[in-house]
Scaffold this motif. Sequence first.
Motif, mmCIF file in Angstrom:
data_model
loop_
_atom_site.group_PDB
_atom_site.id
_atom_site.type_symbol
_atom_site.label_atom_id
_atom_site.label_comp_id
_atom_site.label_asym_id
_atom_site.label_seq_id
_atom_site.Cartn_x
_atom_site.Cartn_y
_atom_site.Cartn_z
ATOM 1 N N ARG A 26 12.274 12.087 -0.385
ATOM 2 C CA ARG A 26 11.175 11.312 0.188
ATOM 3 C C ARG A 26 11.537 10.769 1.564
ATOM 4 O O ARG A 26 12.619 10.218 1.756
ATOM 5 N N LYS A 27 10.617 10.930 2.491
ATOM 6 C CA LYS A 27 10.795 10.355 3.813
ATOM 7 C C LYS A 27 10.190 8.956 3.835
ATOM 8 O O LYS A 27 9.170 8.699 3.191
ATOM 9 N N GLU A 28 10.814 8.078 4.597
ATOM 10 C CA GLU A 28 10.285 6.718 4.679
ATOM 11 C C GLU A 28 8.980 6.742 5.460
ATOM 12 O O GLU A 28 8.922 7.259 6.576
ATOM 13 N N PRO A 29 7.916 6.188 4.894
ATOM 14 C CA PRO A 29 6.625 6.175 5.595
ATOM 15 C C PRO A 29 6.712 5.396 6.907
ATOM 16 O O PRO A 29 7.370 4.346 6.981
ATOM 17 N N PHE A 49 -2.310 -0.474 -5.903
ATOM 18 C CA PHE A 49 -3.397 -1.376 -6.298
ATOM 19 C C PHE A 49 -4.242 -1.840 -5.124
ATOM 20 O O PHE A 49 -5.144 -2.653 -5.296
ATOM 21 N N ASP A 50 -3.985 -1.334 -3.916
ATOM 22 C CA ASP A 50 -4.716 -1.824 -2.741
ATOM 23 C C ASP A 50 -6.197 -1.452 -2.777
ATOM 24 O O ASP A 50 -6.999 -2.028 -2.045
ATOM 25 N N TYR A 51 -6.582 -0.500 -3.627
ATOM 26 C CA TYR A 51 -7.971 -0.033 -3.711
ATOM 27 C C TYR A 51 -8.772 -0.778 -4.774
ATOM 28 O O TYR A 51 -9.942 -0.450 -5.008
ATOM 29 N N LEU A 52 -8.165 -1.745 -5.454
ATOM 30 C CA LEU A 52 -8.890 -2.465 -6.498
ATOM 31 C C LEU A 52 -10.112 -3.152 -5.915
ATOM 32 O O LEU A 52 -10.133 -3.552 -4.746
ATOM 33 N N LEU A 72 10.763 -6.995 -0.030
ATOM 34 C CA LEU A 72 9.733 -5.978 -0.223
ATOM 35 C C LEU A 72 10.332 -4.656 -0.696
ATOM 36 O O LEU A 72 9.783 -3.984 -1.577
ATOM 37 N N GLN A 73 11.466 -4.294 -0.111
ATOM 38 C CA GLN A 73 12.117 -3.054 -0.533
ATOM 39 C C GLN A 73 12.620 -3.167 -1.973
ATOM 40 O O GLN A 73 12.539 -2.209 -2.746
ATOM 41 N N ASP A 74 13.127 -4.335 -2.324
ATOM 42 C CA ASP A 74 13.595 -4.532 -3.699
ATOM 43 C C ASP A 74 12.447 -4.457 -4.702
ATOM 44 O O ASP A 74 12.625 -3.981 -5.833
ATOM 45 N N GLU A 75 11.277 -4.941 -4.291
ATOM 46 C CA GLU A 75 10.148 -4.977 -5.221
ATOM 47 C C GLU A 75 9.387 -3.660 -5.282
ATOM 48 O O GLU A 75 8.991 -3.220 -6.353
ATOM 49 N N TYR A 76 9.164 -3.023 -4.137
ATOM 50 C CA TYR A 76 8.268 -1.881 -4.090
ATOM 51 C C TYR A 76 8.944 -0.523 -3.921
ATOM 52 O O TYR A 76 8.279 0.508 -4.071
ATOM 53 N N CYS A 77 10.218 -0.500 -3.619
ATOM 54 C CA CYS A 77 10.857 0.779 -3.279
ATOM 55 C C CYS A 77 12.039 1.112 -4.170
ATOM 56 O O CYS A 77 12.901 1.916 -3.796
ATOM 57 N N GLN A 78 12.082 0.515 -5.363
ATOM 58 C CA GLN A 78 13.165 0.829 -6.293
ATOM 59 C C GLN A 78 12.615 1.665 -7.447
ATOM 60 O O GLN A 78 11.809 2.553 -7.225
ATOM 61 N N GLY A 79 13.020 1.374 -8.656
ATOM 62 C CA GLY A 79 12.629 2.198 -9.804
ATOM 63 C C GLY A 79 11.282 1.858 -10.396
ATOM 64 O O GLY A 79 10.858 2.499 -11.371
ATOM 65 N N LYS A 90 0.817 -1.222 0.000
ATOM 66 C CA LYS A 90 0.000 0.000 0.000
ATOM 67 C C LYS A 90 0.843 1.261 0.000
ATOM 68 O O LYS A 90 0.498 2.255 -0.662
ATOM 69 N N TYR A 91 1.961 1.257 0.726
ATOM 70 C CA TYR A 91 2.735 2.487 0.912
ATOM 71 C C TYR A 91 4.148 2.416 0.342
ATOM 72 O O TYR A 91 4.874 3.407 0.397
ATOM 73 N N GLY A 92 4.523 1.288 -0.218
ATOM 74 C CA GLY A 92 5.882 1.158 -0.723
ATOM 75 C C GLY A 92 6.225 2.185 -1.783
ATOM 76 O O GLY A 92 7.376 2.631 -1.894
#
Length: 921
Positions: free
Chosen positions: A84-87, A139-142, A127-134, A68-70
């Motif tokens: 960007r600050k880390e959530p 999609f959490d609202y689908l 998770l960081q590799d998947e959601y916090c890179q380039g 949701k926030y990555g």
Amino acid sequence: MIRIFSYSLRFPYCHGIRCSAFYHSKSGVYGFRSQELESSEKWHLSEKALENRIKNPNVYQLVQAYRKYGHLKADLDPLGLQHRKEPVELSVDRYGLSRHLNDKISTEGILYSDRLECSISDIVQLLQDEYCQGITAEFDYLQTEEEREWFAENFEQKKQTSITDERKIKIAKLLLKSQAFDEFLGSKFTTVKRYGGEGGESMLAAFDEIFSECAGHNISHVVMCMPHRGRLNFLSCMLNFPPVIMFQKMKGKSEFPPNVKGTGDVLSHLYTSVDLDYGGKNIHVSFLPNPSHLEANDPVAVGKTRGKQQRYKTGEYSTNDGTSSSQDVLCLQVHGDAAFSAQGIVSETMVIADCAHFTVGGSIHLIVNNQIGFTTEPRLGRSSRYSSDLGKINSYPVIHVNGDNPEDVIQATCLAMKYRNKFNKDVIIDYICYRKHGHNELDDPSFTNPLMYQAITSRQSIPDKYSHKLLNDGICNKTDLEESVKQWNNKLQSDMTQVDSYVIKPYHLLEDWSGMKQAGDNITRWDTGVAMETLKFIGAKSVEIPENWKSHSTIKKFHIERRKQKLVDGRELDWATAESLAIGSLLYQGYNVRLCGQDVGRGTFSHRHAMIIDQGNDDMVIPLNHITDNQTAFFEVANSALSEEAVLGFEYGMSLESPNNLLIWEAQFGDFFNGAQPIIDTYITSGETKWLLQSGLVMLLPHGMDGAGPEHSSCRLERFLQLTDSKENAVDGDDVNIQVVFPTTPAQYFHLLRRQMVRNYRKPLIIAAPKVILRLPAASSSLNEMASGTEFHPVLDEATVDPGTVDKVVFCSGKHYYNLVKERESRVIKNTVFIRLESLCPFPVEEIQNELKKYSKAKEFVWSQEEHRNMGAWSFVAPRFENVVGCKLRYAGRDVLCTSAVGIGELHQKEILDIMDKTFS
């Protein structure tokens, strides 16, 4: 056999996100309604996965937080200017996991990974590799669990589909080719605004991936719209558009073949239609022209896509359920970041994307995010975090990707295509890049954005950076890349030498309409009549309903039974009957007809009843779809959302696909077109002149000063007449851009609709449509007026008046004629005749002159209209009467006003009396 579509039939189960339950809308058509699945086949996890989630709830919450926030922590800015600050939601402390990082757990039901067991610290790293890179996603609202879980699984496993070395080399060469193109233009055309692709070259990798995925999924057609940025690069580097034509355009020459009439358009609006070979499969790309109202192209592209789907029989034309198949045709919409978030047409287009009669099975949206709009920074250009946030309204997933890495762009595009093909829904790729120059190559962006352009000028280009990476990885060799660029430069140089000698061929234009020509001078006289027996047969079929059908008592009496009797009598046919006869006869001849607008099935004034509803069960039937048992042509009645711009753009797009489809858009009231003015200005009235694109679109605009107030009276005839290219001194009739008519009888309306299709060219038709005279007995017609050998008359005279007694000729147009006739009778006036101009544009010079010859004793000539002096047809007809008819008119009508009508009843009546006094005095 009459096919009946039942509201009561509902499927208890559905597969995937889109529920297959048919529902019956108020328009009498069917569509799909998204809803959470409630069957045994709804998305579910294995028992072990569910147990693992229950066993490790805090870990699962952490994973969900990254999903949701990555994106808030992702490295999305190629310029590195975002801080960007880390959530806090991503902190392991928040979930009480800081002391358990070395604990190993099963990943089943927690994370989609090829590792069956991981420590919590490994899970965090994954998770960081998947959601916090380039590359990241939202999609959490689908709407359904299936969508959310599918997206999480495919996103977290996206890198398992590797990109081959051969593909990487192809992309490197493509990016270098684009860069060389910009450099060539920059050196040869230093003063030309080209809106180059520098800084956004990786978008070509996205296009290449889309075409590759189309080939792999048997999608053979792509309809595209795209704004300026990188447009010329895409045309030349991927769509095989001849650079020599661009060079000719830059030197002021025409982009059209010789002997073709047209004014052309600016360089950045060029377009093409081309076949591409992808892995031995043919992909046809229809790349639409665009106006500088960039996002106005969105609904046009979607409309053309649906038209193409129906043309290739994937739109289920014969069922009228409003659905469409995505099997053969893809709609690809390219947007600018500032325009996507700010232009209302984007929202309107998305609102209708899943509506019955408008869906195309999902579009791919690529936002080319330059991180700036002209000179305006995002913080000033929108209220939302991302330019793509608008898509969340419709529950469309968003994939954000840093454009600095072409391979990430390919991964993002591949995922988007998979989602679209799986769920038949739109998906958005937020492609974050930059522009090397300012708004154009002649602009100095450092005036307003110095820090951004300091970062841009100090960095290596994307093509160079990526090719160097492949060289360092040993994937390709420098000589191969250099040779590829050299060959391309040689091609550009060769094309440059042909600028003065090259003869343009029409192959680069959109699809050829076989048999269609550019119009000649005579565009009004065509035999549009139909055999009497055929008319009676079609008329009877237009109100034929199944046995035991419980139709509404009013409809049964005044629509069905009365029409049957009038057809037997052959007289007093009203507008709705004439319309049914025109549409039915076109269907009978094999033309498809689509009637679209707000509440068109019944009609704003409850006059049409094109579909008839069973009062007992809401079943619906459209009789004109059952004229014959083997009927192939189809009448689509498309009640639309409360949108004008997107819906009218959609209809225009559909009209471009085939000359065999009659598209009719009806405004609820005439001035409702106001919200669609960009479509009218930039497409309908100028599309053929700018781009050689013919359209037979009909606009029905109910018009009349009936005391209804400013917003429900005028269709603004003056605006459409000002948009024509009719010359004030034309003698022999104009080859005009649009037709503007104000018919006074149902027969005239009948011929106008039929004329749209029987000619060998197409022109948009603007009809000032009736309101109060829809049922007026005086405004009725006979079957004889529609029979074989009859046609539309640009001018109507009064045959019952003795020309020898006439000393005043009053010209008028539209329903005002009937008010004048009534007033003449009440005043017992014998020396005045009325001549109706049914066609305003083209201006019927010859017909008017012929009528005037009858009234040689006339001493006074008047133009009478119910509109205000600064509105209506007066300013259009007055100079033409004087210049080419040789007759000076006296004006009789309302005085000038800033609004189209008054809202006070007493004042309205006073104005009517004043008009009559001016006319007959």
